[in-house]
Scaffold this motif. Structure first.
Motif, mmCIF file in Angstrom:
data_model
loop_
_atom_site.group_PDB
_atom_site.id
_atom_site.type_symbol
_atom_site.label_atom_id
_atom_site.label_comp_id
_atom_site.label_asym_id
_atom_site.label_seq_id
_atom_site.Cartn_x
_atom_site.Cartn_y
_atom_site.Cartn_z
ATOM 1 N N VAL A 41 81.064 -97.853 21.224
ATOM 2 C CA VAL A 41 80.416 -96.578 20.921
ATOM 3 C C VAL A 41 79.212 -96.796 20.017
ATOM 4 O O VAL A 41 78.125 -96.259 20.240
ATOM 5 N N GLY A 504 85.391 -83.624 10.026
ATOM 6 C CA GLY A 504 84.977 -82.965 11.260
ATOM 7 C C GLY A 504 83.941 -81.893 10.999
ATOM 8 O O GLY A 504 82.946 -81.782 11.727
ATOM 9 N N ARG A 507 80.684 -83.537 10.138
ATOM 10 C CA ARG A 507 79.989 -84.043 11.319
ATOM 11 C C ARG A 507 79.222 -82.934 12.017
ATOM 12 O O ARG A 507 78.055 -83.121 12.405
ATOM 13 N N GLU A 508 79.866 -81.782 12.195
ATOM 14 C CA GLU A 508 79.205 -80.670 12.889
ATOM 15 C C GLU A 508 77.967 -80.213 12.119
ATOM 16 O O GLU A 508 76.926 -79.932 12.728
ATOM 17 N N GLU A 511 75.197 -82.898 12.481
ATOM 18 C CA GLU A 511 74.594 -82.917 13.808
ATOM 19 C C GLU A 511 73.640 -81.745 14.001
ATOM 20 O O GLU A 511 72.621 -81.859 14.697
ATOM 21 N N VAL A 526 76.195 -89.407 12.122
ATOM 22 C CA VAL A 526 77.119 -88.627 12.955
ATOM 23 C C VAL A 526 78.045 -89.568 13.722
ATOM 24 O O VAL A 526 79.261 -89.341 13.822
ATOM 25 N N THR A 527 77.496 -90.646 14.264
ATOM 26 C CA THR A 527 78.298 -91.621 14.994
ATOM 27 C C THR A 527 79.332 -92.275 14.093
ATOM 28 O O THR A 527 80.477 -92.514 14.497
ATOM 29 N N ASP A 530 82.228 -90.030 13.626
ATOM 30 C CA ASP A 530 83.074 -90.133 14.821
ATOM 31 C C ASP A 530 83.970 -91.370 14.736
ATOM 32 O O ASP A 530 85.165 -91.315 15.053
ATOM 33 N N THR A 531 83.385 -92.478 14.324
ATOM 34 C CA THR A 531 84.132 -93.721 14.216
ATOM 35 C C THR A 531 85.271 -93.587 13.214
ATOM 36 O O THR A 531 86.412 -93.986 13.481
ATOM 37 N N TYR A 532 84.956 -93.013 12.063
ATOM 38 C CA TYR A 532 85.983 -92.827 11.038
ATOM 39 C C TYR A 532 87.129 -91.961 11.561
ATOM 40 O O TYR A 532 88.304 -92.290 11.352
ATOM 41 N N GLN A 533 86.801 -90.877 12.234
ATOM 42 C CA GLN A 533 87.845 -89.997 12.751
ATOM 43 C C GLN A 533 88.695 -90.695 13.808
ATOM 44 O O GLN A 533 89.906 -90.503 13.882
ATOM 45 N N ARG A 534 88.048 -91.529 14.603
ATOM 46 C CA ARG A 534 88.796 -92.255 15.631
ATOM 47 C C ARG A 534 89.734 -93.274 14.978
ATOM 48 O O ARG A 534 90.883 -93.445 15.397
#
Length: 537
Positions: A41, A504, A507-508, A511, A526-527, A530-534
């Motif tokens: 990603v 989350g 991030r919103e 973005e 932002v990416t 996403d990585t942290y949340q994943r």
């Protein structure tokens, strides 16, 4: 520089006894397969890492030197300082908040490296994350009396709707204070611990980018240290790039890490080639495994501060993983009137050493301190977000002997306060002999900034109030993005005073507040969220 002795930073029993330094072996957060997916990603937002002084237009930096995804070394001994976050303060009893400026950015790029590798984030400093990004502050007019401007903006807090956030920005002038040349000493760690693809090879390529930035008015010296130090170049003119590049490309790693003697030699070269009125600086590049050798920590501290007083500063670039001594590198930069950056990719090196060259090298305001006075009529409680190891005693604000952070040409310092609004009711302060009268002003706060002109012994003060009009229900995109970075930092660190912080939501908001984002840095953030949340499920 904050008033913290370097004696507490190397691997010493005293530091262990203090109990505020973490020595960690980072734990894996996800299985290897998930980590591979994360890298895929992130790879989608990388770009070519060529030698031109531009960033990728579509996202993250080129990750040419990123290690393959694998579990963190079991013997990893990364060290970070744990400074307690500030709790809420009562304005009636603590109306002043004082801190030293900070323009370091190492925490953000180190966080990026950790998330790419799928390890638990360590050493997260919210102010360094916020100050990694550029904001559209108004710069001083040419010929302005002070080398910076101060702006304020206040809006509702996203993670605590009944609270507010105050954003304070100090924007330095982009005008360099001197046209004299650069006298730079590269102090390069070539010990055995640097024998990794993302250490010495990346270091050499990074300094090659810096060499391309110099010319005939500059001089470069190169000192390496491992078991002993070596002088590979002494006052070589900056336009002899081929000679300097050959030296850099010939570096090889091996041996122990005897950094103290190398540091002394680097300072000797910087002093012997001193350019009056110019930029005289040692740039230390290391993974931070910086043994003090025969010198005591106190002697090392004294050496760094002594040369800082003469006008020879030191900046620190961190490389690699596994044994990163983040706390030591930050302390060296602080004591040496320099800055600290972490280089995880060649494009990060380009950002720090090429595009931000002036702000890294040329100081326009020394010992810059910020003191915020809160109005009890409008603010009941507050807390400073970040700057946990930069806080000062209130009386140190006017003490010109107290060191603080230096600000370079074009740099900006951003700070956030979380505010609990006053409700208008009169509260008993519990004092027998005096009462606190809130008055009738509608101001939120007043920002006091003290600084010294480069080389000056006495400071000047700038005072900027944040009046009722500083509040807005429609904050700027800069405010929204920066507050998203803060909220993410609070979530990652597990803040005890911001339990509603949500990555989350951060991030919103980020973005939606990318703006022009010409270098893709905000998109990369932002990416990373996403990585942290994943990684955390």
């Amino acid at each position: 520089m904050r008033g913290w002795s370097l004696a507490g930073t190397p691997a010493a029993l005293r530091r262990r006894a203090r109990g505020n330094v973490r020595t960690t072996t980072p734990a894996r957060l996800v299985a290897a397969a998930a980590a591979v997916a994360v890298v895929a990603v992130l790879g989608a937002c990388t770009a070519d890492g060529g030698a031109d002084a531009t960033y990728a237009q579509d996202g993250a930096y080129d990750d040419s030197y990123a290690p393959e995804v694998r579990p963190a070394p079991v013997d990893g001994q990364e060290e970070y300082d744990d400074s307690p976050e500030q709790p809420f303060q009562d304005v009636t009893t603590s109306p002043l908040s004082t801190f030293a400026s900070d323009v370091d950015t190492a925490s953000y790029s180190n966080l990026r490296r950790q998330l790419v590798q799928g390890v638990a984030p360590e050493g997260v400093r919210i102010e360094e994350m916020v100050n990694y990004f550029d904001y559209d502050y108004t710069a001083p007019e040419p010929g302005a009396a002070d080398p910076f401007t101060v702006t304020t903006q206040i809006a509702d807090s996203p993670w605590a709707p009944d609270h507010q956030l105050a954003m304070i920005g100090v924007q330095a002038t982009a005008a360099k204070p001197t046209t004299r040349g650069n006298n730079i000493v590269f102090l390069l760690d070539v010990s055995g611990s640097m024998d990794e693809p993302n250490k010495l090879p990346l270091l050499a390529d990074s300094f090659e980018l810096l060499v391309e930035r110099l010319d005939e008015d500059d001089t470069v010296s190169i000192v390496t240290y491992a078991g002993s130090e070596q002088v590979l170049a002494d006052s070589v003119p900056g336009d002899r790039r081929g000679e300097l590049v050959r030296i850099l490309r010939g570096l090889r790693a091996g041996g122990s890490t005897g950094g103290a003697s190398g540091l002394k030699t680097a300072y000797e070269l910087a002093t012997s080639n001193f350019v009056e009125g110019g930029n005289n600086r040692v740039i230390l590049a290391t993974d931070g495994d910086f043994n003090v050798g025969p010198s005591t920590p106190e002697q090392l501290t004294e050496l760094i501060e002594e040369h800082a007083r003469t006008g020879v500063y030191i900046s620190v670039l961190g490389f690699g993983m596994g044994n990163l001594k983040d706390n030591t590198m930050e302390a060296i930069a602080d004591h040496g009137n320099g800055n600290y950056a972490y280089i995880d990719t060649l494009d990060e090196a380009r950002k720090v050493l090429v595009d931000e060259f002036d702000s890294t090298m040329f100081v326009v305001a020394q010992d810059l301190k910020v003191q915020v006075e809160f109005n009890p009529a409008t603010v009941a409680e507050y807390r400073l977000l970040g700057y946990d190891n930069r806080r000062l005693e209130d009386e140190e604000f006017t003490d010109d002997t107290k060191d603080a952070g230096d600000v370079g040409a074009g740099h900006a310092v951003t700070a956030f306060y979380e505010l609990v609004p006053a409700r208008g009711d009169v509260q008993d302060d519990g004092l027998d002999y005096q009462d606190v009268d809130a008055g009738h002003s509608s101001d939120f706060l007043t920002v006091h900034v003290r600084y010294k002109d480069p080389g000056a012994a006495t400071s000047a003060e700038v005072v900027v109030p944040a009046r009722a009009g500083a509040y807005t229900s429609r904050p700027t995109s800069d405010f929204r993005f920066a507050s998203a970075v803060v909220e993410f930092g609070l979530a990652v660190t597990g803040s005890l005073h911001a339990e509603g912080a949500d990555p989350g939501r951060a991030r919103e908001r980020a973005e939606a507040a990318l703006g022009e984002d010409p270098y893709g840095l905000r998109s990369e953030f932002v990416t990373l969220v996403d990585t942290y949340q994943r990684l955390t499920g």
